[in-house]
Design a protein around this motif. Structure first.
Motif, PDB file in Angstrom:
ATOM      1  N   GLN A  30      15.444  18.306  21.777  1.00 35.87           N
ATOM      2  CA  GLN A  30      13.729  18.294  21.546  1.00 35.87           C
ATOM      3  C   GLN A  30      13.442  19.757  22.093  1.00 35.87           C
ATOM      4  O   GLN A  30      12.507  19.830  20.859  1.00 35.87           O
ATOM      5  CB  GLN A  30      13.048  18.189  22.771  1.00 35.87           C
ATOM      6  CG  GLN A  30      13.118  16.812  23.617  1.00 35.87           C
ATOM      7  CD  GLN A  30      11.845  16.707  24.833  1.00 35.87           C
ATOM      8  OE1 GLN A  30      12.788  17.327  25.739  1.00 35.87           O
ATOM      9  NE2 GLN A  30      11.885  15.422  24.747  1.00 35.87           N
ATOM     10  N   ASN A  31      14.498  20.731  22.193  1.00 40.39           N
ATOM     11  CA  ASN A  31      13.630  22.174  22.086  1.00 40.39           C
ATOM     12  C   ASN A  31      14.592  23.166  21.116  1.00 40.39           C
ATOM     13  O   ASN A  31      14.430  24.754  20.769  1.00 40.39           O
ATOM     14  CB  ASN A  31      13.714  22.739  23.114  1.00 40.39           C
ATOM     15  CG  ASN A  31      12.861  22.725  24.436  1.00 40.39           C
ATOM     16  OD1 ASN A  31      11.842  22.991  24.110  1.00 40.39           O
ATOM     17  ND2 ASN A  31      13.061  21.335  25.309  1.00 40.39           N
ATOM     18  N   GLY A  32      15.467  22.581  20.332  1.00 42.24           N
ATOM     19  CA  GLY A  32      16.422  23.093  19.043  1.00 42.24           C
ATOM     20  C   GLY A  32      17.399  24.161  19.613  1.00 42.24           C
ATOM     21  O   GLY A  32      17.912  25.187  18.734  1.00 42.24           O
ATOM     22  N   ILE A  33      17.832  23.735  20.369  1.00 39.69           N
ATOM     23  CA  ILE A  33      18.640  24.823  21.078  1.00 39.69           C
ATOM     24  C   ILE A  33      19.942  24.224  21.219  1.00 39.69           C
ATOM     25  O   ILE A  33      19.701  23.033  21.129  1.00 39.69           O
ATOM     26  CB  ILE A  33      18.386  25.571  22.585  1.00 39.69           C
ATOM     27  CG1 ILE A  33      18.210  24.700  22.797  1.00 39.69           C
ATOM     28  CG2 ILE A  33      17.090  26.718  21.976  1.00 39.69           C
ATOM     29  CD1 ILE A  33      17.362  26.328  24.219  1.00 39.69           C
ATOM     30  N   THR A  34      20.875  25.119  21.686  1.00 44.45           N
ATOM     31  CA  THR A  34      22.394  24.467  22.425  1.00 44.45           C
ATOM     32  C   THR A  34      22.190  23.911  23.675  1.00 44.45           C
ATOM     33  O   THR A  34      21.618  24.262  24.165  1.00 44.45           O
ATOM     34  CB  THR A  34      23.717  25.459  21.682  1.00 44.45           C
ATOM     35  OG1 THR A  34      23.809  25.884  23.027  1.00 44.45           O
ATOM     36  CG2 THR A  34      23.700  25.316  20.702  1.00 44.45           C
ATOM     37  N   PRO A  35      23.054  23.013  24.322  1.00 41.30           N
ATOM     38  CA  PRO A  35      23.104  22.893  25.713  1.00 41.30           C
ATOM     39  C   PRO A  35      23.752  23.851  26.795  1.00 41.30           C
ATOM     40  O   PRO A  35      23.323  24.218  27.664  1.00 41.30           O
ATOM     41  CB  PRO A  35      24.511  22.093  26.075  1.00 41.30           C
ATOM     42  CG  PRO A  35      24.152  20.755  24.592  1.00 41.30           C
ATOM     43  CD  PRO A  35      23.488  22.196  24.020  1.00 41.30           C
ATOM     44  N   ALA A  36      24.713  24.424  25.782  1.00 48.48           N
ATOM     45  CA  ALA A  36      25.042  26.293  26.796  1.00 48.48           C
ATOM     46  C   ALA A  36      23.907  27.574  27.308  1.00 48.48           C
ATOM     47  O   ALA A  36      23.794  27.314  27.753  1.00 48.48           O
ATOM     48  CB  ALA A  36      26.304  26.787  26.011  1.00 48.48           C
ATOM     49  N   GLN A  37      23.046  27.347  26.030  1.00 46.26           N
ATOM     50  CA  GLN A  37      21.863  27.944  25.970  1.00 46.26           C
ATOM     51  C   GLN A  37      20.925  27.600  26.696  1.00 46.26           C
ATOM     52  O   GLN A  37      20.094  28.111  27.563  1.00 46.26           O
ATOM     53  CB  GLN A  37      20.684  28.141  24.633  1.00 46.26           C
ATOM     54  CG  GLN A  37      21.917  28.425  23.500  1.00 46.26           C
ATOM     55  CD  GLN A  37      21.222  28.922  22.289  1.00 46.26           C
ATOM     56  OE1 GLN A  37      21.057  27.230  21.690  1.00 46.26           O
ATOM     57  NE2 GLN A  37      21.356  29.975  21.300  1.00 46.26           N
ATOM     58  N   VAL A  38      20.373  26.339  26.729  1.00 48.16           N
ATOM     59  CA  VAL A  38      20.137  25.561  27.910  1.00 48.16           C
ATOM     60  C   VAL A  38      20.319  25.999  29.595  1.00 48.16           C
ATOM     61  O   VAL A  38      19.842  26.385  30.287  1.00 48.16           O
ATOM     62  CB  VAL A  38      19.370  24.002  27.487  1.00 48.16           C
ATOM     63  CG1 VAL A  38      19.239  23.470  28.907  1.00 48.16           C
ATOM     64  CG2 VAL A  38      19.462  23.549  26.705  1.00 48.16           C
ATOM     65  N   HIS A  39      21.816  26.073  30.049  1.00 50.23           N
ATOM     66  CA  HIS A  39      22.060  26.177  31.164  1.00 50.23           C
ATOM     67  C   HIS A  39      22.188  27.351  31.441  1.00 50.23           C
ATOM     68  O   HIS A  39      21.441  28.302  32.580  1.00 50.23           O
ATOM     69  CB  HIS A  39      23.732  25.718  30.956  1.00 50.23           C
ATOM     70  CG  HIS A  39      23.922  24.492  30.988  1.00 50.23           C
ATOM     71  ND1 HIS A  39      24.337  23.804  32.519  1.00 50.23           N
ATOM     72  CD2 HIS A  39      24.647  23.424  30.228  1.00 50.23           C
ATOM     73  CE1 HIS A  39      24.700  22.705  32.394  1.00 50.23           C
ATOM     74  NE2 HIS A  39      24.891  22.353  30.749  1.00 50.23           N
ATOM     75  N   LEU A  59      13.749  31.720  22.055  1.00 48.73           N
ATOM     76  CA  LEU A  59      14.719  32.464  22.101  1.00 48.73           C
ATOM     77  C   LEU A  59      14.711  31.852  20.366  1.00 48.73           C
ATOM     78  O   LEU A  59      15.863  32.163  19.824  1.00 48.73           O
ATOM     79  CB  LEU A  59      15.812  31.388  22.630  1.00 48.73           C
ATOM     80  CG  LEU A  59      17.388  31.485  22.441  1.00 48.73           C
ATOM     81  CD1 LEU A  59      18.117  32.590  23.105  1.00 48.73           C
ATOM     82  CD2 LEU A  59      17.389  30.259  23.292  1.00 48.73           C
ATOM     83  N   ARG A  60      14.514  30.713  20.050  1.00 47.94           N
ATOM     84  CA  ARG A  60      14.798  30.014  18.738  1.00 47.94           C
ATOM     85  C   ARG A  60      13.493  31.248  18.003  1.00 47.94           C
ATOM     86  O   ARG A  60      14.387  31.402  16.837  1.00 47.94           O
ATOM     87  CB  ARG A  60      13.735  29.011  18.659  1.00 47.94           C
ATOM     88  CG  ARG A  60      14.401  27.505  18.443  1.00 47.94           C
ATOM     89  CD  ARG A  60      13.926  26.841  18.424  1.00 47.94           C
ATOM     90  NE  ARG A  60      12.474  26.127  18.297  1.00 47.94           N
ATOM     91  CZ  ARG A  60      11.495  25.964  19.047  1.00 47.94           C
ATOM     92  NH1 ARG A  60      12.359  25.488  20.686  1.00 47.94           N
ATOM     93  NH2 ARG A  60      10.425  25.736  19.528  1.00 47.94           N
ATOM     94  N   THR A  61      12.998  32.054  17.818  1.00 46.92           N
ATOM     95  CA  THR A  61      11.794  32.860  17.537  1.00 46.92           C
ATOM     96  C   THR A  61      12.951  33.985  17.420  1.00 46.92           C
ATOM     97  O   THR A  61      12.801  35.033  16.015  1.00 46.92           O
ATOM     98  CB  THR A  61      10.429  33.062  18.022  1.00 46.92           C
ATOM     99  OG1 THR A  61      10.549  33.469  18.858  1.00 46.92           O
ATOM    100  CG2 THR A  61      10.124  32.153  17.380  1.00 46.92           C
TER     101      THR A  61
END
Length: 94
Positions: A30-39, A59-61
């Motif tokens: 949903q937010n355009g990041i990786t699962p590792a970044q979510v953790h 983080l994306r920007t």
């Protein structure tokens, strides 16, 4: 009297569970990041969905490279259809 399932088993939609892989994958998608970044964000900011969405956007920007936007003489941005294209259907005009 019957039990109200919503009161017995409340859903905390304002929280992200880092231990549930499908929740992490869905939030990452949903937010355009990786699962590792979510953790990493969960460890840093906690499990509040609102804070995580804001942190994911930041983080994306920050990871996006700065690309200078070129402008045409008319002041419009140069893009895919700038060379005489029709904005309605993407076809070249003559």
């Amino acid at each position: 009297m019957t039990a109200d399932a919503a009161k017995l088993y409340p859903r905390h939609r304002d929280r992200i569970s880092g231990s549930e892989d499908y929740v992490v994958r869905h939030f990452a998608r949903q937010n355009g990041i990786t699962p590792a970044q979510v953790h990493q964000l969960i460890k840093k900011y906690g499990s509040s969905r609102a804070e995580l969405v804001a942190a994911a956007k930041e983080l994306r920007t920050s990871l996006r490279p700065e690309v200078p936007k070129t402008k045409l003489a008319s002041g419009r941005r140069a893009g895919r259809l700038s060379g005489g294209g029709d904005a309605r259907n993407g076809l070249k005009t003559r």
